[in-house]
Design an enzyme around this catalytic site. Structure first.
Site, PDB file in Angstrom:
ATOM      1  N   GLU A  71      23.553  54.514 134.353  1.00 36.72           N
ATOM      2  CA  GLU A  71      22.293  55.023 133.793  1.00 36.72           C
ATOM      3  C   GLU A  71      21.240  53.920 133.765  1.00 36.72           C
ATOM      4  OE1 GLU A  71      20.304  54.858 129.794  1.00 36.72           O
ATOM      5  OE2 GLU A  71      22.284  55.765 129.483  1.00 36.72           O
ATOM      6  N   GLU A 144      23.344  44.506 134.499  1.00 28.79           N
ATOM      7  CA  GLU A 144      23.385  45.628 133.568  1.00 28.79           C
ATOM      8  C   GLU A 144      24.787  45.892 133.025  1.00 28.79           C
ATOM      9  OE1 GLU A 144      20.588  47.052 132.527  1.00 28.79           O
ATOM     10  OE2 GLU A 144      19.551  45.636 133.841  1.00 28.79           O
TER      11      GLU A 144
END
Length: 242
Positions: A71, A144
């Site tokens: 995401e 991330e």
């Protein structure tokens, strides 16, 4: 165009069902893409906010947080929009009234809202492209997700990463930890026994190859992804599949 007929096709989407929902004073339309079978839900009402959401079924098979990391990562640029920070660029001069992305227990959502019709369709194009055609280089996964880190040559080896650090903070809340272990105890072996956001102890088990494979498996229309339009507009205008 303000009216739609069940069984008719609009811009490649077949209207399967329409219904007035009095509780929200809205006309609700369920479309299906005639080639891909992708469902699209349109809600038409007087709300001035025009909202779009691209949703995928991202069912976790472990607690590595791959859906959560993905995401974050798709918003780091795509083939058409090679921008390092999509959110930041949209926010610079946009008129959006909502902009976010969220990972649920078995779905991932990419919603935004705007009161400007042109911006609505422009951002829709950006969201669709970054979700379906992200760059996903290894450097993005490491930033991330997780990576090894040393402050100096003599410093101890550390594990760092945006999602890893975020979930360390989340799991520092004893209530969050209790819920995670409760679901695991009540539904062992099921999807809901896993932490879709990522268990800090399990996130480093995720490899870059598994990360890319998860996107290929879950982020395309024929395999359970869907569009959601929540549209508010005045008479004589249309949005979504219209």
């Amino acid at each position: 165009m303000t009216d739609f007929t069940p069984g008719s096709t609009y811009h490649g989407f077949i209207l399967r069902r329409k219904e007035h929902v009095a509780d929200i004073n809205s006309e609700v339309y369920l479309f299906e893409h005639e080639v891909l079978g992708t469902p699209a839900l349109a809600i038409k009402n007087a709300d001035p906010n025009k909202t779009f959401c691209f949703t995928f079924q991202t069912v976790p098979e472990d607690s590595t947080g791959v859906a959560h990391i993905l995401e974050h990562s798709v918003l780091m640029g795509s083939k058409k929009y090679p921008i390092h920070d999509v959110f930041g660029e949209i926010n610079k001069g946009g008129l959006t009234t909502f902009l976010n992305a969220m990972t649920g227990s078995d779905t991932t959502w990419y919603p935004f809202a705007s009161r400007n019709m042109m911006e609505y369709f422009n951002i829709m194009d950006v969201y669709c492209d970054v979700a379906l055609n992200p760059l996903l280089p290894r450097s993005t996964f490491e930033q991330e997700g997780w990576h090894y880190h040393k402050e100096s040559a003599d410093a101890p080896l550390q594990l760092q990463g945006v999602v890893l650090n975020e979930m360390k903070g989340a799991f520092s809340d004893p209530i969050r930890s209790i819920f995670h272990h409760t679901f695991g105890g009540l539904m062992p072996g099921s999807t809901y026994a896993h932490e879709s956001g990522g268990d800090p102890s399990a996130i480093p088990d995720l490899s870059y190859e598994q990360f890319v494979e998860f996107h290929q498996k879950h982020y395309h229309p024929p395999t359970g992804s869907c569009f959601l339009w929540r549209c508010g507009f005045g008479p004589g205008t249309c949005c979504g599949a219209g």
